[in-house]
Design an enzyme around this catalytic site. Structure first.
Site, PDB file in Angstrom:
ATOM      1  N   TYR A   1       0.845  -1.200   0.000  1.00  0.00           N
ATOM      2  CA  TYR A   1       0.000   0.000   0.000  1.00  0.00           C
ATOM      3  C   TYR A   1       0.880   1.249   0.000  1.00  0.00           C
ATOM      4  CZ  TYR A   1      -3.776  -3.288   1.133  1.00  0.00           C
ATOM      5  OH  TYR A   1      -4.669  -4.332   1.126  1.00  0.00           O
TER       6      TYR A   1
ATOM      7  N   HIS B   1      -0.912 -12.174  -0.303  1.00  0.00           N
ATOM      8  CA  HIS B   1      -1.780 -11.199  -0.983  1.00  0.00           C
ATOM      9  C   HIS B   1      -2.408 -11.800  -2.244  1.00  0.00           C
ATOM     10  CE1 HIS B   1      -2.059  -6.533  -0.866  1.00  0.00           C
ATOM     11  NE2 HIS B   1      -3.212  -7.066  -1.167  1.00  0.00           N
TER      12      HIS B   1
ATOM     13  N   SER C   1     -12.770  -4.542   0.842  1.00  0.00           N
ATOM     14  CA  SER C   1     -13.601  -3.570   0.096  1.00  0.00           C
ATOM     15  C   SER C   1     -15.090  -3.812   0.378  1.00  0.00           C
ATOM     16  CB  SER C   1     -13.325  -3.661  -1.412  1.00  0.00           C
ATOM     17  OG  SER C   1     -11.966  -3.434  -1.703  1.00  0.00           O
TER      18      SER C   1
ATOM     19  N   GLY D   1     -16.199   2.092  -1.684  1.00  0.00           N
ATOM     20  CA  GLY D   1     -16.952   3.320  -1.418  1.00  0.00           C
ATOM     21  C   GLY D   1     -18.257   3.417  -2.174  1.00  0.00           C
TER      22      GLY D   1
END
Ligand SMILES: NC(=O)c1ccc[n+]([C@@H]2O[C@H](COP(=O)([O-])OP(=O)(O)OC[C@H]3O[C@@H](n4cnc5c(N)ncnc54)[C@H](OP(=O)(O)O)[C@@H]3O)[C@@H](O)[C@H]2O)c1
Length: 394
Positions: free
Chosen positions: A119, A188, A268, A273
């Site tokens: 990140y 990941h 997520s 969002g």
């Protein structure tokens, strides 16, 4: 962080509510002047609690167990996804404000903070490390290994889960975060050149050495989970899961987690969002720091088409006094008792809203109603581009 401490936080909140209720009861029996005094006291108690940021504000008081047996890991019912604090979610507040936001999350009972080597190569880990300094006896951090980096730049076409790289990333993460042990260390993405048994064995060694408490994998299929779990018990699977992406229901991963006693962390959980309802076809993403502009589902025409799903959440939430984001998060929490979502935010108001979702309970009928209403709307556009999708195990 220990269970007793979490309960202690919950007690504080309950204690406050009890005191407020008693003060309210007292109002009914005291003479007029005393009523005024009592009312003033309630207001001043409440003001005090607001000033200290404690009980009357949203806080988590429930915990959940990810994994089972020796791999069991007790964490708050919701975690905090730290990625967007610097990476891939457009503009963000300055470091001081972000650290203050993380402190708020800790004070309000979040015990699981999710980051990764990738990140912003080491950037997010260092930010999270700085923010959690002095708090690591109360909270856990999960980080991730497996992407391939050369001189700090990700080689997007390859992955690297060799034992040597896993160990190197682990050392880097511990140093960046300023902790002796990681709560969870995730692979990941799968590395086609390193058998999962080798990855599991390496993580097992790191557990024995005390460098990580538990391990997990992201976006893997049932065969990989079974093979890995035989070598070293898996605590948690972290994959995308929300109203617009259900593959873990369809590919058997969620059912296998239930069968094997493995926890599940949906990443997520607000579909980056989108399910919060604040993104529309006119939304501009930061051209330098937002992967959403590259995703098929975040193009103006797909956003417009998919907005009908947000409207379903809106309609469902409106009569219950809750927001679309809260419907989305509460749905996940109500879905299975071993699910711990990790929404990310840069805003205190959204943290407040999201944490309150942990207290929302839906009846089985409400869950059915919600799922049927969402299922009636076809999702337009794929979630990832072809390269990203090629790294997901089916
Ligand atoms: N394992 C993996 O491969 C993987 C992949 C992606 C992400 N992750 C993890 O999952 C975490 C969360 O993922 P994510 O950031 O992609 O998606 P997300 O949590 O679904 O959404 C984050 C976005 O939602 C907005 N938001 C948060 N609360 C809101 C609310 N109540 N109302 C409206 N908007 C709201 C945030 O904006 P504001 O800042 O404005 O609130 C932010 O841009 C990451 O931090 C990361 O730790 C893991």
């Amino acid at each position: 962080m220990k269970k007793e401490q979490i309960q202690e936080n919950g007690m504080d909140r309950r204690g406050f509510l009890k005191r407020t209720a008693l003060a309210g009861a007292a109002l009914c029996i005291v003479p007029a002047l005393e009523k005024v005094n009592a009312a003033e006291k309630v207001i001043s108690d409440r003001q005090k609690s607001l000033n200290t940021g404690m009980p009357s504000l949203a806080a988590l008081h429930d915990t959940r167990t990810l994994g089972s047996g020796k791999a069991a890991f007790q964490v708050s019912v919701m975690g905090f996804g730290c990625m967007g604090l610097n990476h891939n979610r457009s503009w963000h507040p300055d470091r001081k404000q972000e650290i203050a936001l993380i402190h708020e999350a800790v004070e309000r009972g979040v015990t699981l903070f999710d980051t990764a080597e990738s990140y912003g190569y080491h950037v997010n880990e260092k930010l999270v490390g700085e923010a959690l300094k002095g708090y690591t006896d109360r909270v856990f951090v999960s980080s991730k290994f497996g992407h391939k980096f050369v001189n700090g730049v990700q080689v997007r076409t390859e992955e690297n889960s060799t034992p040597q790289n896993i160990r190197q990333v682990c050392e880097n993460s511990l140093r960046n975060l300023g902790v002796e042990t990681l709560g969870i260390f995730y692979q990941h993405r799968i590395d086609p050149n390193t058998p999962i048994e080798v990855v599991a064995e390496t993580c097992g060694e790191l557990i024995k050495e005390g460098k990580i408490l538990h391990w997990g994998m992201c976006e893997v299929n049932v065969n990989t989970i079974r093979s890995a779990h035989k070598v070293c018990p898996v605590t948690v699977i972290q994959s995308e899961y929300h109203f617009m992406h259900h593959s873990v229901e369809e590919n058997g991963v969620l059912a296998l987690c239930e069968e094997l006693g493995i926890g599940f962390v949906p990443y997520s959980p607000l579909n980056r969002g989108f399910l919060g309802g604040m993104i529309n076809e006119y939304t501009q993403f930061d051209p330098k720091n937002d992967n959403r502009q590259t995703l098929p589902r975040f193009q103006p025409d797909t956003i417009r088409a998919n907005y009908r799903i947000v409207e379903v959440l809106n309609a469902f939430g409106r009569t219950r006094g809750i927001t679309p984001a809260q419907v989305a998060l509460a749905w996940l929490i109500n879905k299975r008792p071993f699910i711990v979502p990790i929404p990310g935010t840069t805003k205190l108001s959204h943290l407040e809203e999201n944490l309150r979702a942990a207290d929302i309970r839906f009846t089985p009928e409400e869950m059915q109603e919600l799922e049927a209403a969402v299922a009636a709307i076809p999702v337009v556009g794929s979630r990832y581009d072809a390269l990203q999708e090629s790294k997901i195990q089916k």
